[in-house]
Design a protein around this motif. Sequence first.
Motif, PDB file in Angstrom:
ATOM      1  N   GLU A   1       0.814  -1.225   0.000  1.00  0.00           N
ATOM      2  CA  GLU A   1       0.000   0.000   0.000  1.00  0.00           C
ATOM      3  C   GLU A   1       0.850   1.279   0.000  1.00  0.00           C
ATOM      4  N   GLN A   2       1.907   1.288   0.798  1.00  0.00           N
ATOM      5  CA  GLN A   2       2.746   2.480   0.915  1.00  0.00           C
ATOM      6  C   GLN A   2       3.452   2.779  -0.403  1.00  0.00           C
ATOM      7  N   GLU A   3       4.025   1.771  -1.037  1.00  0.00           N
ATOM      8  CA  GLU A   3       4.709   1.985  -2.308  1.00  0.00           C
ATOM      9  C   GLU A   3       3.723   2.354  -3.415  1.00  0.00           C
ATOM     10  N   LEU A   4       2.524   1.792  -3.351  1.00  0.00           N
ATOM     11  CA  LEU A   4       1.493   2.132  -4.325  1.00  0.00           C
ATOM     12  C   LEU A   4       1.100   3.604  -4.193  1.00  0.00           C
ATOM     13  N   GLU A   5       1.002   4.077  -2.972  1.00  0.00           N
ATOM     14  CA  GLU A   5       0.681   5.488  -2.738  1.00  0.00           C
ATOM     15  C   GLU A   5       1.822   6.392  -3.214  1.00  0.00           C
ATOM     16  N   THR A   6       3.051   5.987  -2.979  1.00  0.00           N
ATOM     17  CA  THR A   6       4.206   6.755  -3.460  1.00  0.00           C
ATOM     18  C   THR A   6       4.170   6.862  -4.981  1.00  0.00           C
ATOM     19  N   ALA A   7       3.848   5.767  -5.647  1.00  0.00           N
ATOM     20  CA  ALA A   7       3.760   5.771  -7.116  1.00  0.00           C
ATOM     21  C   ALA A   7       2.614   6.659  -7.587  1.00  0.00           C
ATOM     22  N   ARG A   8       1.479   6.626  -6.888  1.00  0.00           N
ATOM     23  CA  ARG A   8       0.337   7.469  -7.252  1.00  0.00           C
ATOM     24  C   ARG A   8       0.699   8.946  -7.172  1.00  0.00           C
ATOM     25  N   VAL A   9       1.324   9.338  -6.069  1.00  0.00           N
ATOM     26  CA  VAL A   9       1.714  10.737  -5.884  1.00  0.00           C
ATOM     27  C   VAL A   9       2.700  11.165  -6.970  1.00  0.00           C
TER      28      VAL A   9
END
Length: 102
Positions: A8-16
């Motif tokens: 989840e954390q890496e997915l959010e980093t990629a989204r941002v």
Amino acid sequence: MVDGTTNEQELETARVAMFDALKDPQLCDLPILLLVTHQDMENARSASEVAELWNVKEFYEDSVLEYGSSINNIEQLKEAFSAFASILLHGVVGPTNVNVDI
């Protein structure tokens, strides 16, 4: 390109990072190819799941192509890039503008 098995954390980093990049005036009007990898892995999110989590359709509506990809299906990857190239070159969404998860 997003790893479908990422946490989840890496997915959010990629989204941002993606949304920050799309603020650039040279990129903001271009279509988006959302390519989600590792679709052959049991725990991978599909391209449609990632698009929904990121709300890309809310901001970019019909200018988003969502494709899942896997090392085991090179033809699907070729189809994704072919559809994207067609849109870039001709501004036309052809019959390959589909949400395909393999």
